[in-house]
Each structure stands twice: as C-alpha cells, then as structure tokens.
Scaffold this motif. Structure first.
Motif, mmCIF file in Angstrom:
data_model
loop_
_atom_site.group_PDB
_atom_site.id
_atom_site.type_symbol
_atom_site.label_atom_id
_atom_site.label_comp_id
_atom_site.label_asym_id
_atom_site.label_seq_id
_atom_site.Cartn_x
_atom_site.Cartn_y
_atom_site.Cartn_z
ATOM 1 N N LYS A 129 0.848 -1.188 0.000
ATOM 2 C CA LYS A 129 0.000 0.000 0.000
ATOM 3 C C LYS A 129 0.882 1.235 0.000
ATOM 4 O O LYS A 129 1.962 1.221 0.588
ATOM 5 N N ALA A 130 0.375 2.291 -0.625
ATOM 6 C CA ALA A 130 1.136 3.532 -0.620
ATOM 7 C C ALA A 130 1.201 4.066 0.807
ATOM 8 O O ALA A 130 0.270 3.882 1.588
ATOM 9 N N ARG A 131 2.314 4.721 1.133
ATOM 10 C CA ARG A 131 2.451 5.244 2.484
ATOM 11 C C ARG A 131 1.912 6.653 2.552
ATOM 12 O O ARG A 131 1.766 7.336 1.555
ATOM 13 N N TYR A 132 1.630 7.077 3.768
ATOM 14 C CA TYR A 132 1.307 8.480 3.959
ATOM 15 C C TYR A 132 2.566 9.292 3.718
ATOM 16 O O TYR A 132 3.643 8.916 4.142
ATOM 17 N N GLN A 133 2.436 10.387 3.053
ATOM 18 C CA GLN A 133 3.592 11.242 2.830
ATOM 19 C C GLN A 133 3.326 12.562 3.501
ATOM 20 O O GLN A 133 2.244 13.130 3.371
ATOM 21 N N TRP A 134 4.334 13.041 4.205
ATOM 22 C CA TRP A 134 4.138 14.290 4.928
ATOM 23 C C TRP A 134 3.878 15.455 3.988
ATOM 24 O O TRP A 134 3.185 16.393 4.336
ATOM 25 N N SER A 135 4.444 15.374 2.775
ATOM 26 C CA SER A 135 4.233 16.509 1.857
ATOM 27 C C SER A 135 2.754 16.658 1.489
ATOM 28 O O SER A 135 2.315 17.735 1.092
ATOM 29 N N SER A 136 1.958 15.587 1.643
ATOM 30 C CA SER A 136 0.525 15.704 1.359
ATOM 31 C C SER A 136 -0.100 16.784 2.228
ATOM 32 O O SER A 136 -0.979 17.531 1.795
ATOM 33 N N LEU A 137 0.367 16.827 3.467
ATOM 34 C CA LEU A 137 -0.164 17.815 4.399
ATOM 35 C C LEU A 137 0.090 19.223 3.864
ATOM 36 O O LEU A 137 -0.796 20.079 3.874
ATOM 37 N N GLY A 138 1.312 19.441 3.368
ATOM 38 C CA GLY A 138 1.650 20.751 2.808
ATOM 39 C C GLY A 138 0.792 21.077 1.603
ATOM 40 O O GLY A 138 0.386 22.227 1.404
ATOM 41 N N LEU A 139 0.482 20.051 0.800
ATOM 42 C CA LEU A 139 -0.323 20.291 -0.398
ATOM 43 C C LEU A 139 -1.761 20.644 -0.038
ATOM 44 O O LEU A 139 -2.406 21.443 -0.710
ATOM 45 N N LEU A 140 -2.267 20.035 1.033
ATOM 46 C CA LEU A 140 -3.674 20.246 1.382
ATOM 47 C C LEU A 140 -3.890 21.500 2.223
ATOM 48 O O LEU A 140 -4.988 22.048 2.246
ATOM 49 N N THR A 141 -2.829 21.925 2.928
ATOM 50 C CA THR A 141 -3.007 23.023 3.892
ATOM 51 C C THR A 141 -3.634 24.289 3.308
ATOM 52 O O THR A 141 -4.603 24.785 3.881
ATOM 53 N N PRO A 142 -3.110 24.842 2.178
ATOM 54 C CA PRO A 142 -3.698 26.120 1.720
ATOM 55 C C PRO A 142 -5.210 26.025 1.515
ATOM 56 O O PRO A 142 -5.966 26.847 2.027
ATOM 57 N N THR A 143 -5.646 24.992 0.784
ATOM 58 C CA THR A 143 -7.074 24.870 0.486
ATOM 59 C C THR A 143 -7.898 24.716 1.756
ATOM 60 O O THR A 143 -8.897 25.425 1.957
ATOM 61 N N PHE A 144 -7.467 23.801 2.627
ATOM 62 C CA PHE A 144 -8.317 23.555 3.783
ATOM 63 C C PHE A 144 -8.225 24.670 4.811
ATOM 64 O O PHE A 144 -9.203 24.939 5.514
ATOM 65 N N ALA A 145 -7.075 25.359 4.872
ATOM 66 C CA ALA A 145 -6.994 26.525 5.759
ATOM 67 C C ALA A 145 -7.987 27.588 5.282
ATOM 68 O O ALA A 145 -8.737 28.164 6.076
ATOM 69 N N LEU A 146 -8.016 27.838 3.977
ATOM 70 C CA LEU A 146 -8.955 28.832 3.439
ATOM 71 C C LEU A 146 -10.395 28.423 3.738
ATOM 72 O O LEU A 146 -11.213 29.238 4.168
#
Lengths: 297, 308
Positions: free
Chosen positions: B25-42
């Motif tokens: 299975k693919a692992r969680y990648q910490w960079s995903s958090l960085g990718l999602l932050t702007p959108t979900f913060a807004l």
C-alpha cells in the motif's frame, strides 16, 4: 455548475444523433411538418431568450436611450463616455479582484487536487465529500459573519475580499482539477519519481502541463465567478475607490439622472471578458485530454 | 503507484523496516499535508469558522451602529422568539419557496426541451438559439437584472412584444417576472448538461423502442427519463441552491419590493443587517438559509458521490 456533468459534456465528442430516417416515402411529408414545428418552437424560444437582451444592445448605441425600447439614435458616444475616470477605474478594480482571487484559488486548488487525486490521505473520503458539498452550496451566503470578522480586523477592502471570493470558487475548482488529474496517466509521474524528482518538480514539470486544460478551465470558472460577483464586494468593500464594476453599474442605476445609454454600454463592456473566457473554456474542454500520446508502449 | 516505495527497495531497507512498512500500500507522505493546507486553511477560516460564528452571532444583540455595535452580548433565545413572530420572515420564506420551485421547474423543463429539440435541429439553428441561451446564462447577474428591469418596465421590450407597450409588467407581477428572469439566467447551464446526458443515451435503446412501436411519450417515460434522472436531480438541486442565493438579480430589479412581494431570504437578511442595522438578526436569517442550503447540499453530495 456540476463538476461531473461539465466533464461529461466536454468529454462526449459524439455528434448529435441523426434523426431516424422514415422507412417509407409517404412519411416524408410528416417528417417535414414535424421538422417545421420543431424549428418554429425553437425560434420562438430563441426570440423569448433574446428579447431581454435587446435593450442592452440597442440602448448602448443610442445617444438618447431611456428604459424603454426604441429605435436607437445611432452613436458610439456612450462607449467613449464610460471608458474614462472612475468608471474605468472600477473596471480595473474588477480586474484586480478577479485576478487575485483566481490566482489564490487556482494555486491552492491545484495542490489540493493533486493530493486528493494521487496521495494516500487519512479521511480522504470525507474530505472529498466536504469539497463536493461546499462546491454545491453557494458560500456567498456566509457574507454577514464574514463581514463581522473582517470589520473587526479592519479587512473591509479589496484584497481580503479577493481572498473570500477565491474561497467561494475554490471547492468547485479543486473538484474539477481533481477530475482532470485523475485522467492523467501515472506512468510519466512515476518515471519522474524514479529520477528522484521532488514533489514540487513532479507537479511543475509533469502534472500541471498535462492537466493544463483542466486547470485553465477551473481558473476561468474562478475568474468569471469573481468578476460577476455583486453582493460580496457590495458588503465587504468599503472604500469608494476600490469598488468593482458591478457596484459601479448599480450605483449608476440609482443616480437621479441616470444616463441609460452609458449604463448599457458600460455593462456590455463589462460582459465581454466573460463571453470571451466562456468561448475559450468550451474550446479547452473540447480539445482537452489528448494525453494518450505522452505515454508510449 | 507511489514510487518512493520502489526507491526504498532499490536502496535496500533493513529487515526491521521492511517488517514495519507495508509495501503493498502507498504510504502516507508528509508533503501531502503541505499540499492540502492552503485549500483547507482557506475553507476552515472563511467557511467553517464564519458558519460557526454566525450561529453565535444570531443569538446576540449585535447591531451595525450604536452602542451594541461594539459591546454586544449573548441574548439567547430572544432573536429566535422574534423570528417566530416575524410575519415578514414567514412571508419571505414563502416567497423564497415559490421562487426556488418556479426556478427549478422552468430551468428543468426549458433545459430539457431546448436540449432535445436542438439535437434534431439544423446546425445553424443550434448555433444561434444555443448561443443566445448560453449568453443569457453567462451574463453577470447585475447586467442580467438591469436588462430584465428595462425589458419589463413601462415601454419595455416584453410589453411592446405583446402589444401593451405601456404596461409595467414588473409592477403588475413582480414575483413572476423575477422568477422568469431567474429561469432565463440559469437555463443555459441546464441545457448544456442535459444535452450531454442525452447524447450519452445509447441510440440502440431508442431504435429498439421504435421497432417495438413505442410512442414518443412512452420512449420518453420508459427510456429517456430513467437514464436522465441522475442528471435531472443534480440540476434540480444546483438550481435550487443558486436560486436560494440569488441576491443580485432581485436586488437590482426590485430590491425585494413592491412591498415584500419579491423579498427572498438573502434580501431580507441583507435588509435586516445593513438597512435596519440589526446585524445579529440578519445573521440569524442567514442561518436559516444555511440550513436550507445544507439540506440541498447533502442530497447533492449523495447523488454526486454515488457516481465517483
């Protein structure tokens, strides 16, 4: 707009189904009569849809326009009048508002869309459902609490408003771009990964160029949304010199001695970018997805 | 799919690492958090936080100006009691209902009619009529409201077209006219989406029905309608949501008047908050809209998610 259906409409390049030919010649008369009825009905609907727009076109070229419909005293003076001073400045404000909000939504959106499309993320399902939910619900109805928050921070100006407008189109943009990125083959990305490209490099060199039609379509949606927005700037922008064109049009209407020809000409100019962008985006949709050639054997 | 696991195997992780990490299975990648932050913060700060704040705001005595503009306090049920006895609110809710239902009915029927007729029309007709309908959909709300005002007021296009040039249709039938304007401004979208759905119906199904001597009505009811249902439901819900929030069109045309005959909820909410300065009460009316929108939105998520 529903994300799915826009994609469907764009992906189906199948031509309209041809009318089923009658098996016998004696039915030809009936077919002709039917076709005649069909075209009459269509023409009728078309005229009814055109009728409300008629005033806009005629008044804009009428030097003595009123609210009524009449044969214009032809002149282009209205267009010359409105492209000056504060009216021109309002158009510029609209450009600033729409460009900034489009940039924010598209950049933030493409990151999120990529992550939601490719990565393994905890609670991915609920996150996507939340995106779909907020893409359907018009977020502009949040404008009163946002007004109160902005006024406490002294944010009632054009830039914070652009940020809020970006949020109103962000969920739909994310959903649209996610659907496009889903359709990009992963082979190229994996190849880039093998060459130890960073996430950012993969995005910039592989994903974004390949999903460009989708990203452009999403950006156009964001731009049109911010460009036409009326209630959000009406409430959230307080300085008079930062008002965008829709507010200028409305203010124009409320003046005691309204110059109808000028209003019509100005509104028409205001509509032009929307029509151009729509034409561009429908082309993008039609030409999108020619990615097959990127991956060989 | 995620190649970092492939890279790991190449460089040779220790047996212990292999034991811990699942490679199927693919692992969680910490960079995903960085990718999602702007959108979900807004979305959190400008959607969820205001939504929560509005619930509180609706239960206070905050005003736009005056002493309670600065020092507002929690007043509990007071606003809700006021809302319950507010006849303008209930009439506004009723007007909103009529406006939404009328808009949905018009948009669905006209959208389907146009889509199915245009499929069989000549190319020339398709471009002209389709183009006019799409332009009316693309037109910004302020412009649409203004040109509809001009067309339905005295000496307007519609009065002239039907032979009563001096009739002020907007004054005579305000709710009907704004509903028609709303239908006019949303049909283009419905037409495009229905057209796409109609083209996806396999022609074999229709041909088989013709061979079986099915009437036009039977073909519509037994084949087209069931296949079109998901699309139609999506259009119904989205039209409902857009009509619910359609502040601009009515504000430009009538400002909710004459009387309160076109005063839909967003207008009444705006009026309370910014004309009568009752910011808190306006927010409470806004919350009613959010409630209605949420119901529509949940159904919309259900039908959209079913197709992913």
């Amino acid at each position: 707009m529903t994300p799915d259906n826009v994609l469907e409409s764009t992906l189906s390049t199948a031509p309209a189904t041809e009318p089923v030919l009658p098996p016998e010649n004696r039915q030809t008369n009936r077919t002709v009569a039917r076709s005649l009825t069909l075209h009459t009905v269509l023409a009728g609907i078309g005229i009814l849809f055109l009728a409300p727009m008629l005033w806009l076109f005629l008044a804009s070229i009428d030097s003595q326009a009123s609210w009524g419909i009449e044969w214009p005293h032809f002149s282009l003076i209205n267009f010359r009048h409105v492209l000056t001073g504060s009216l021109l400045h309002s158009l510029w404000n609209s450009v600033v508002l729409a460009v900034i909000s489009t940039l924010i939504a598209s950049v933030a959106g493409v990151f999120a869309a990529y992550a939601l499309s490719r990565r393994r993320i905890p609670f991915k399902g609920p996150l996507i459902l939340f995106i779909i939910f907020s893409s359907g619900v018009p977020l502009a109805i949040m404008v009163i609490p946002v007004y109160e928050i902005f006024s406490r921070f002294g944010f009632l100006s054009i830039l914070p408003t652009a940020v809020f407008l970006s949020v109103t189109s962000l969920p739909f943009e994310v959903y649209l771009m996610k659907n496009f990125i889903d359709a990009v083959p992963t082979d190229l990305e994996e190849a880039a990964r093998m060459e130890r490209a960073s996430t950012f490099q993969v995005l910039r060199r592989v994903v974004i160029p390949l999903a460009l039609p989708g990203i452009a379509a999403a950006a156009i949606f964001g731009f049109v949304n911010a460009w036409g927005s009326f209630v959000v700037p009406l409430i959230l922008i307080s300085p008079a010199n930062q008002q965008p064109a829709p507010i200028a049009i409305y203010t124009f209407l409320t003046l005691p001695k309204a110059q109808f020809g000028n209003i019509a000409a100005y509104s028409l100019i205001f509509c032009v970018p929307v029509f151009i962008l729509y034409a561009v985006s429908s082309r993008l949709f039609r030409e999108g997805f020619v990615l097959g050639g990127g991956v060989k054997g | 799919m995620v190649s970092s696991s492939v890279v790991d195997t190449v460089t040779g992780p220790s047996l212990g690492e292999l034991w811990k990490t699942r490679h199927d299975k693919a692992r969680y990648q910490w960079s995903s958090l960085g990718l999602l932050t702007p959108t979900f913060a807004l979305l959190i700060f400008l959607f969820l936080v205001p939504m929560g704040f509005a619930i509180y705001l609706g239960l206070t005595n905050l005003t736009l100006i005056g002493p309670t503009a600065v020092h507002s306090s929690f007043t509990g049920m007071q606003n809700l009691i006021r809302l319950k006895g507010d006849t303008t609110f209930w009439s506004s809710l009723w007007v909103t209902g009529i406006f939404i239902v009328g808009s949905i009915a018009g948009v669905v029927v006209l959208g389907y009619t146009l889509a199915s007729l245009l499929m069989r029309a000549t190319a020339w007709m398709r471009i002209v009529v389709g183009g006019v309908v799409v332009i009316s959909w693309m037109m910004p709300a302020v412009t649409a409201g203004m040109t509809w005002y001009a067309s339905t007021t005295g000496n307007g296009t519609f009065g002239t077209l039907f032979g009563h040039p001096n009739a002020n249709l907007l004054d005579a039938q305000p709710l009907l006219v704004v509903t028609l304007a709303s239908i006019w401004s949303m049909t283009g979208f419905s037409m495009l989406v229905m057209g796409a759905a109609l083209r996806n119906i396999p022609s074999e199904a229709i041909e088989a029905a013709i061979v079986e001597n099915a009437s036009t009505w039977q073909r519509f009811r037994m084949i087209v309608l069931p296949l079109l249902r998901p699309t139609m439901t999506a259009i119904v819900l989205l039209t409902g949501l857009l009509a619910l929030a359609n502040f601009s069109l009515i504000y430009v045309m009538t400002q909710g008047g004459p009387g309160n005959s076109t005063n839909i909820l967003p207008l009444y909410s705006y009026q309370q908050a910014f004309t009568y300065n009752n910011l808190a009460y306006g927010a409470l009316i806004g919350n009613v809209m959010v409630l209605i929108a949420t119901v529509f939105g949940v159904f919309y998520v259900r039908i959209t998610a079913r197709r992913i």
